[in-house]
Design a protein around this motif. Structure first.
Motif, PDB file in Angstrom:
ATOM      1  N   ASN A  95     -10.763   1.368  -9.794  1.00 45.00           N
ATOM      2  CA  ASN A  95      -9.596   0.602 -10.255  1.00 45.00           C
ATOM      3  C   ASN A  95      -8.393   1.499 -10.490  1.00 45.00           C
ATOM      4  N   GLY A  96      -8.651   2.732 -10.947  1.00 46.65           N
ATOM      5  CA  GLY A  96      -7.545   3.622 -11.304  1.00 46.65           C
ATOM      6  C   GLY A  96      -6.854   4.266 -10.123  1.00 46.65           C
ATOM      7  N   LEU A  97      -7.561   4.425  -9.003  1.00 50.56           N
ATOM      8  CA  LEU A  97      -6.995   5.125  -7.849  1.00 50.56           C
ATOM      9  C   LEU A  97      -6.552   4.173  -6.735  1.00 50.56           C
ATOM     10  N   LEU A  98      -6.493   2.880  -7.044  1.00 47.14           N
ATOM     11  CA  LEU A  98      -6.030   1.891  -6.066  1.00 47.14           C
ATOM     12  C   LEU A  98      -4.658   1.365  -6.470  1.00 47.14           C
ATOM     13  N   LYS A  99      -3.819   1.118  -5.474  1.00 50.68           N
ATOM     14  CA  LYS A  99      -2.477   0.594  -5.747  1.00 50.68           C
ATOM     15  C   LYS A  99      -2.130  -0.438  -4.673  1.00 50.68           C
ATOM     16  N   GLU A 100      -1.672  -1.611  -5.105  1.00 48.25           N
ATOM     17  CA  GLU A 100      -1.328  -2.679  -4.160  1.00 48.25           C
ATOM     18  C   GLU A 100       0.041  -2.429  -3.549  1.00 48.25           C
ATOM     19  N   VAL A 101       0.121  -2.535  -2.212  1.00 55.51           N
ATOM     20  CA  VAL A 101       1.387  -2.383  -1.487  1.00 55.51           C
ATOM     21  C   VAL A 101       1.506  -3.520  -0.479  1.00 55.51           C
ATOM     22  N   ASP A 102       2.641  -3.615   0.173  1.00 50.54           N
ATOM     23  CA  ASP A 102       2.825  -4.640   1.200  1.00 50.54           C
ATOM     24  C   ASP A 102       1.827  -4.431   2.330  1.00 50.54           C
ATOM     25  N   GLY A 103       1.058  -5.481   2.641  1.00 53.13           N
ATOM     26  CA  GLY A 103       0.122  -5.412   3.766  1.00 53.13           C
ATOM     27  C   GLY A 103      -1.242  -4.886   3.425  1.00 53.13           C
ATOM     28  N   PHE A 108      -6.388   6.706  -3.464  1.00 54.02           N
ATOM     29  CA  PHE A 108      -6.201   8.147  -3.708  1.00 54.02           C
ATOM     30  C   PHE A 108      -4.747   8.579  -3.511  1.00 54.02           C
ATOM     31  N   ASP A 109      -3.829   7.609  -3.343  1.00 53.55           N
ATOM     32  CA  ASP A 109      -2.420   7.899  -3.060  1.00 53.55           C
ATOM     33  C   ASP A 109      -2.256   8.677  -1.762  1.00 53.55           C
ATOM     34  N   ARG A 110      -3.219   8.520  -0.814  1.00 51.47           N
ATOM     35  CA  ARG A 110      -3.086   9.245   0.452  1.00 51.47           C
ATOM     36  C   ARG A 110      -3.645   8.478   1.658  1.00 51.47           C
TER      37      ARG A 110
END
Length: 501
Positions: A95-103, A108-110
């Motif tokens: 949960n901490g290393l995931l980020k929602e973006v378009d699409g 891991f921010d990579r």
């Protein structure tokens, strides 16, 4: 303020109270005020994660080892080994290393995972999370049963780009490759060339998303806030010479009033025009870092060389060594002897090539100069290369130099923002820093070089990450053996990076 922000600042939280593990302070309220205190920021900067468990965000503190994801304190390294393998920790890391973006989402921010893989849609008609076929994808994604399965089936994340969900007791869904496989075959699959290739592609997609995001932000800021004439990015590439001429003409006519970035020195100079009593009170209340920063700026303006290691300063006008404190530098500048020597030196000074050369300097904002930026990150390319950037496919330099971050002894300074930096990662990611880098003028009359003008008579060499005091010193540096050697090393690094990528 989110709870994760507190945990990233080494503050362990309970039902009501909090405790700073770095400052060892009990916090009942105003926790946000505490994490903005300079002393806390400095301690946070000097603390570090346990190298073996850096991925798991395990920070070494005075009381033991703190897990930022789980908000618990562990007494020994043995406890860490047991903790990081637990299902609860794995779920929280996911949960901490995931980020929602378009699409889709980034991990891991990579790396980038598209919406289809994130929702467990195998091919175009099967949902592995719901274990059923569907006819209309958009309808299926909105069904409550699918949304509940998406929430209930936790994400597991491990190093080397491993992101998956357990579908049931025997199978799992690899979201990087978007395939179903048996749990017993999971380790073999994650080490296979097929998975590693898909991981590489997902990292490339993330980089492209970042590049597009940076370009969009540049265009937005240029349209809304830039004082020079607004030029579309595509126009800049096609008609660069025309754009440069327009910018130079406007820059020459309004050089004093239309600076893209107002320096902090101007604000400090205006603030200095106060009563002597007020100035003394301000000096006493200043933080040591701020006082040292102001002393350095004042020394540069008055031909005084700042020596950090010896905590002294040398006045070339009077040929004397004095204390490097802000108070002593101010006193020396106001002395009659210094003023007399300064007037005499100006009177005897013959105008050199510096003033003439300045008339031929051609500058454009960095946002117009950089057509393409490619970053090589340490976590993607392990080894001695470090973090590097390549501008326009040819100029290769260290990322820290592109960001204009210089290190002198233990003092970290951002030359673009003209301030001392306590938390380097947060500063580089800040919108204010990005804007300062975008609008920093690049001297394009120096072919094959990457020189930016920090302020009049102060330049930054991108290859060497070095600040030159005036144009004459800059030209001497560019002709030196040390600069040629560093430039050659950067060229070799570029060749190595091209082969690796």
């Amino acid at each position: 303020m989110t709870m994760s922000t507190l945990h990233r600042n080494a503050i362990i939280t309970g039902s009501f109270d909090s405790y700073c593990l770095l400052c060892e302070v009990h916090l009942k309220e105003n926790v946000e005020d505490h994490i903005n205190v300079p002393e806390h920021k400095e301690k946070l900067q000097h603390s570090s994660y346990v190298q073996k468990y850096k991925f798991h965000h395990i920070r070494k503190v005075l009381k033991g080892y703190y897990c930022e994801f789980c908000n618990i304190l562990l007494p020994t390294l043995v406890n860490i080994g047991l903790h990081v393998t637990s299902n609860d920790h794995e779920r929280k890391v996911g949960n901490g290393l995931l980020k929602e973006v378009d699409g889709g989402v980034t991990a891991f921010d990579r790396m980038f995972i598209d919406n289809q893989a994130w929702n467990g849609l195998i091919e175009d008609t099967i949902c592995c999370l719901c274990n059923k076929e569907f006819n209309d994808k958009s309808v299926h994604l909105k069904q409550p049963s699918h949304i509940l399965h998406l929430i209930k089936k936790g994400v597991h994340m491990k190093e080397r780009g491993i992101v998956y969900r357990n579908v049931d007791t025997t199978t799992l869904h690899c979201m990087v490759c978007n395939i179903i496989l048996e749990i017993k075959d999971g380790d073999l699959h994650f080490d296979s060339s097929l998975h590693l290739e898909q991981f590489r592609k997902s990292c490339e997609l993330k980089k492209k998303l970042d590049e597009n995001s940076i370009k969009a932000r540049i265009d937005k800021v240029i349209k809304q806030e830039a004082k020079p004439p607004v030029i579309a990015h595509s126009t800049c590439v096609k008609n660069k010479e025309t754009d440069v001429k327009k910018f130079i003409d406007d820059n020459n006519n309004n050089s004093k009033n239309n600076d893209v970035i107002k320096t902090q020195e101007d604000k400090k100079t205006n603030a200095a025009k106060t009563k002597p009593e007020e100035s003394k009170i301000e000096d006493a209340l200043r933080h040591p870092f701020q006082a040292k920063e102001e002393a350095q700026i004042l020394a540069k303006k008055n031909k005084i060389k700042f020596k950090f290691a010896k905590q002294s300063a040398y006045c070339s006008v009077c040929d004397v060594t004095i204390s490097s404190s802000l108070k002593r530098i101010k006193e020396h500048i106001e002395e009659n002897n210094h003023k007399k020597n300064l007037k005499e030196k100006k009177r005897n000074q013959v105008p050199g090539n510096c003033k003439k050369a300045n008339k031929n300097i051609i500058k454009i904002p960095n946002a117009y100069f950089v057509n393409h930026l490619f970053e090589y990150e340490l976590n993607l390319i392990p080894g001695p290369l470090g973090d590097w950037v390549v501008l326009n496919g040819e100029l290769c330099m260290e990322s820290i130099s592109y960001s204009m971050i210089t290190v002198n002894c233990s003092l970290i300074r951002c030359q673009a923002c003209k301030e001392t930096v306590l938390n380097l990662q947060n500063h580089i990611k800040s919108s204010r820093h990005e804007k300062a880098i975008m609008f920093m003028p690049v001297v394009i009359s120096l072919k094959g070089e990457y020189v930016r003008e920090i302020q009049p008579e102060l330049y930054h060499c991108g290859f060497c990450n070095l600040v030159a005091g005036d144009w004459e010193n800059l030209t001497m540096h560019l002709e030196s053996d040390s600069h040629r050697t560093k430039k050659f090393q950067c060229r070799l690094k570029h060749e190595c990076l091209k082969q690796i990528s």
